[in-house]
Write an enzyme that holds these catalytic residues in place. Structure first.
Site, PDB file in Angstrom:
ATOM      1  N   SER A  79       0.663  -1.294   0.193  1.00  0.00           N
ATOM      2  CA  SER A  79      -0.171   0.022   0.046  1.00  0.00           C
ATOM      3  C   SER A  79       0.628   1.501   0.238  1.00  0.00           C
ATOM      4  O   SER A  79       0.194   2.318  -0.287  1.00  0.00           O
ATOM      5  CB  SER A  79      -0.836   0.049   1.192  1.00  0.00           C
ATOM      6  N   THR A 181      -2.494   3.413   4.207  1.00  0.00           N
ATOM      7  CA  THR A 181      -1.544   4.629   4.032  1.00  0.00           C
ATOM      8  C   THR A 181      -0.969   4.654   5.311  1.00  0.00           C
ATOM      9  O   THR A 181      -1.533   4.644   6.424  1.00  0.00           O
ATOM     10  CB  THR A 181      -2.442   5.595   3.998  1.00  0.00           C
ATOM     11  N   THR A 199       1.390   6.946   0.722  1.00  0.00           N
ATOM     12  CA  THR A 199       0.768   6.106   0.131  1.00  0.00           C
ATOM     13  C   THR A 199       1.050   5.663  -1.356  1.00  0.00           C
ATOM     14  O   THR A 199       1.391   6.557  -2.130  1.00  0.00           O
ATOM     15  CB  THR A 199      -0.807   6.271   0.461  1.00  0.00           C
ATOM     16  N   ARG A 209      -5.590   9.591 -10.468  1.00  0.00           N
ATOM     17  CA  ARG A 209      -6.556  10.021  -9.249  1.00  0.00           C
ATOM     18  C   ARG A 209      -5.539  10.323  -8.216  1.00  0.00           C
ATOM     19  O   ARG A 209      -4.868   9.628  -8.067  1.00  0.00           O
ATOM     20  CB  ARG A 209      -7.280   9.041  -9.036  1.00  0.00           C
ATOM     21  N   VAL A 210      -5.778  11.362  -7.488  1.00  0.00           N
ATOM     22  CA  VAL A 210      -5.012  11.622  -6.171  1.00  0.00           C
ATOM     23  C   VAL A 210      -6.149  11.766  -4.855  1.00  0.00           C
ATOM     24  O   VAL A 210      -7.149  12.178  -5.030  1.00  0.00           O
ATOM     25  CB  VAL A 210      -4.505  13.143  -6.528  1.00  0.00           C
ATOM     26  N   GLY A 211      -5.640  10.898  -3.736  1.00  0.00           N
ATOM     27  CA  GLY A 211      -6.483  11.099  -2.738  1.00  0.00           C
ATOM     28  C   GLY A 211      -6.151  11.907  -1.831  1.00  0.00           C
ATOM     29  O   GLY A 211      -5.525  13.245  -2.236  1.00  0.00           O
ATOM     30  N   ASP A 212      -6.390  11.717  -0.458  1.00  0.00           N
ATOM     31  CA  ASP A 212      -6.162  12.807   0.333  1.00  0.00           C
ATOM     32  C   ASP A 212      -4.518  12.991   0.997  1.00  0.00           C
ATOM     33  O   ASP A 212      -4.246  13.931   1.218  1.00  0.00           O
ATOM     34  CB  ASP A 212      -7.179  12.468   1.728  1.00  0.00           C
ATOM     35  N   THR A 232      -6.594   8.235   7.336  1.00  0.00           N
ATOM     36  CA  THR A 232      -6.217   6.914   6.284  1.00  0.00           C
ATOM     37  C   THR A 232      -7.663   6.552   6.011  1.00  0.00           C
ATOM     38  O   THR A 232      -8.512   7.066   6.583  1.00  0.00           O
ATOM     39  CB  THR A 232      -5.492   5.691   7.191  1.00  0.00           C
ATOM     40  N   GLY A 233      -7.792   5.874   4.999  1.00  0.00           N
ATOM     41  CA  GLY A 233      -9.069   5.493   4.467  1.00  0.00           C
ATOM     42  C   GLY A 233      -9.386   5.982   3.029  1.00  0.00           C
ATOM     43  O   GLY A 233      -8.591   6.433   2.309  1.00  0.00           O
ATOM     44  N   GLY A 235      -9.997   8.550   0.697  1.00  0.00           N
ATOM     45  CA  GLY A 235      -9.433   9.893   0.742  1.00  0.00           C
ATOM     46  C   GLY A 235     -10.520  10.990   0.265  1.00  0.00           C
ATOM     47  O   GLY A 235     -10.406  12.032   0.639  1.00  0.00           O
TER      48      GLY A 235
HETATM   49  C1  SD4 Z   1      -6.287   7.350  -0.384  1.00  0.00           C
HETATM   50  N1  SD4 Z   1      -6.148   7.695   1.993  1.00  0.00           N
HETATM   51  O1  SD4 Z   1      -5.419   7.293  -1.344  1.00  0.00           O
HETATM   52  C2  SD4 Z   1      -5.570   7.002   0.820  1.00  0.00           C
HETATM   53  C3  SD4 Z   1      -5.846   5.294   0.927  1.00  0.00           C
HETATM   54  C4  SD4 Z   1      -5.811   4.770   2.348  1.00  0.00           C
HETATM   55  O2  SD4 Z   1      -6.059   2.995   3.802  1.00  0.00           O
HETATM   56  O3  SD4 Z   1      -5.443   5.442   3.221  1.00  0.00           O
HETATM   57  N2  SD4 Z   1      -6.083   3.557   2.568  1.00  0.00           N
HETATM   58  O4  SD4 Z   1      -7.562   7.706  -0.294  1.00  0.00           O
END
Ligand code: SD4
Length: 321
Positions: A79, A181, A199, A209-212, A232-233, A235
């Site tokens: 990850s 992450t 991450t 794609r870009v997350g948080d 985390t999670g 995003g």
């Molecule tokens: C995202 N927050 O790219 C990250 C992924 C993540 O547990 O944290 N997964 O959205």
């Protein structure tokens, strides 16, 4: 190392948490500096590395970078960094950011071929007039700074992606423990806070794609007067509430780190009552006194805490559902 036990939240019982479901627990002692807290089970190894710096009076900034580099460099962690699961086109694209006690910050997103994006983010912070570099520009800058171009897709991650392609259904599942992450925040002996987040993002995301995780304010925020937070999670849901900034601002308003994490998670539930039942988001918070908080939408969000009183233990956060 990975024994889970219920975490008695430091500082939570000082006052009534607005949505806390914690009752009848003794209040643990106030933690002494330094303190480091990081997401998921791999936070244990990250904390151990960070502690080497913190326990020898080093700077929180150096500690969080060193900590984040541990899962980045581990090919078995699918990850983060090397061995990260790819996007749906088979490309491993990395997101990372870092922030120090002076509100200096740096970030990279959609960066390919570099094992340690957190260190590239730090170079963006220290060597450029900018905060955020993405894609080819981030890679060009990393190479100029002497980072090596490497293949990040391991045989295992490639196989997982090829298996996924058979159905190609994008359904981010809560708590796939090997797809997460690392967010890490620390308080050093000089009472300075810093944080980092890194991450490979949600597995099989759309390319680009870009997350948080690389977004200052979303997956990471540090205010040296108040505290620091990370997430985390999924995003997209963290970005919608500018989660980590929200957590720090809630602490500024007088909430404990635990209360602040709970209120931020409640905001996601309010925004997305149905969807919030199916996805995972977790927050960690650390205030200027070294008190910590952790809360998630779903059960199963683990984190690692290292202080003089708690020598690197993994806990499971309380959750909304
Ligand atoms: C995202 N927050 O790219 C990250 C992924 C993540 O547990 O944290 N997964 O959205």
């Amino acid at each position: 190392m990975t024994t889970r036990r219920k975490f008695i939240q430091i500082g939570t019982l000082a006052s009534l948490a607005p949505i806390s479901r914690i009752f009848g627990m003794k209040r643990p002692p106030m933690p002494s500096k330094p303190v480091v807290i990081s997401t998921w089970n791999f936070g244990h190894g990250a904390n151990a590395e960070a502690w080497k710096i913190l326990s020898t009076n080093g700077r929180a900034l150096d500690a969080v970078e060193a900590g984040a580099r541990v899962p980045e460099g581990d090919p078995k962690e699918s990850s983060v960094g090397l061995g990260g699961l790819p996007d749906r086109d088979g490309r491993v694209t990395l997101d990372s950011c870092i922030m120090d006690e002076y509100a200096n910050c740096g970030a990279v997103a959609c960066l390919e071929h570099i094992v340690h994006p957190v260190s590239v983010a730090r170079k963006v912070m220290e060597k450029t007039p900018h905060v955020f570099l993405v894609g080819d520009g981030a890679l060009k800058f990393a190479l100029e700074q002497g980072f090596k171009k490497e293949k990040l897709l391991t045989a295992e991650s490639e196989k997982a992606w090829k298996d996924w392609l058979k159905t190609a259904q994008y359904k981010p599942v809560a708590n796939i423990e090997n797809h997460d992450t690392i967010g890490i925040v620390a308080l050093d002996v000089n009472q300075n806070l810093s944080g980092a987040c890194t991450t490979s993002g949600m597995a099989y995301k759309m390319h680009g794609r870009v997350g948080d995780s690389p977004i200052i304010g979303a997956a990471l925020f540090v205010d040296n007067e108040i505290g620091a937070a990370t997430s985390t999670g999924v995003g997209e849901e963290v970005i919608r509430i500018v989660g980590s900034h929200l957590v720090v601002e809630l602490m500024r308003q007088g909430n404990t780190p635990q209360q602040a994490c709970e209120l931020a998670v409640a905001r996601i539930v309010k925004n997305q009552p149905k969807k919030s039942k199916e996805i995972q988001v977790g927050f960690l918070a650390l205030n200027k006194n070294g008190e910590t908080g952790a809360y998630a939408l779903q059960k199963g969000f683990t984190y690692a805490l290292y202080s003089n009183e708690i020598p690197n233990k993994i806990f499971e956060a309380k959750s909304y559902y």
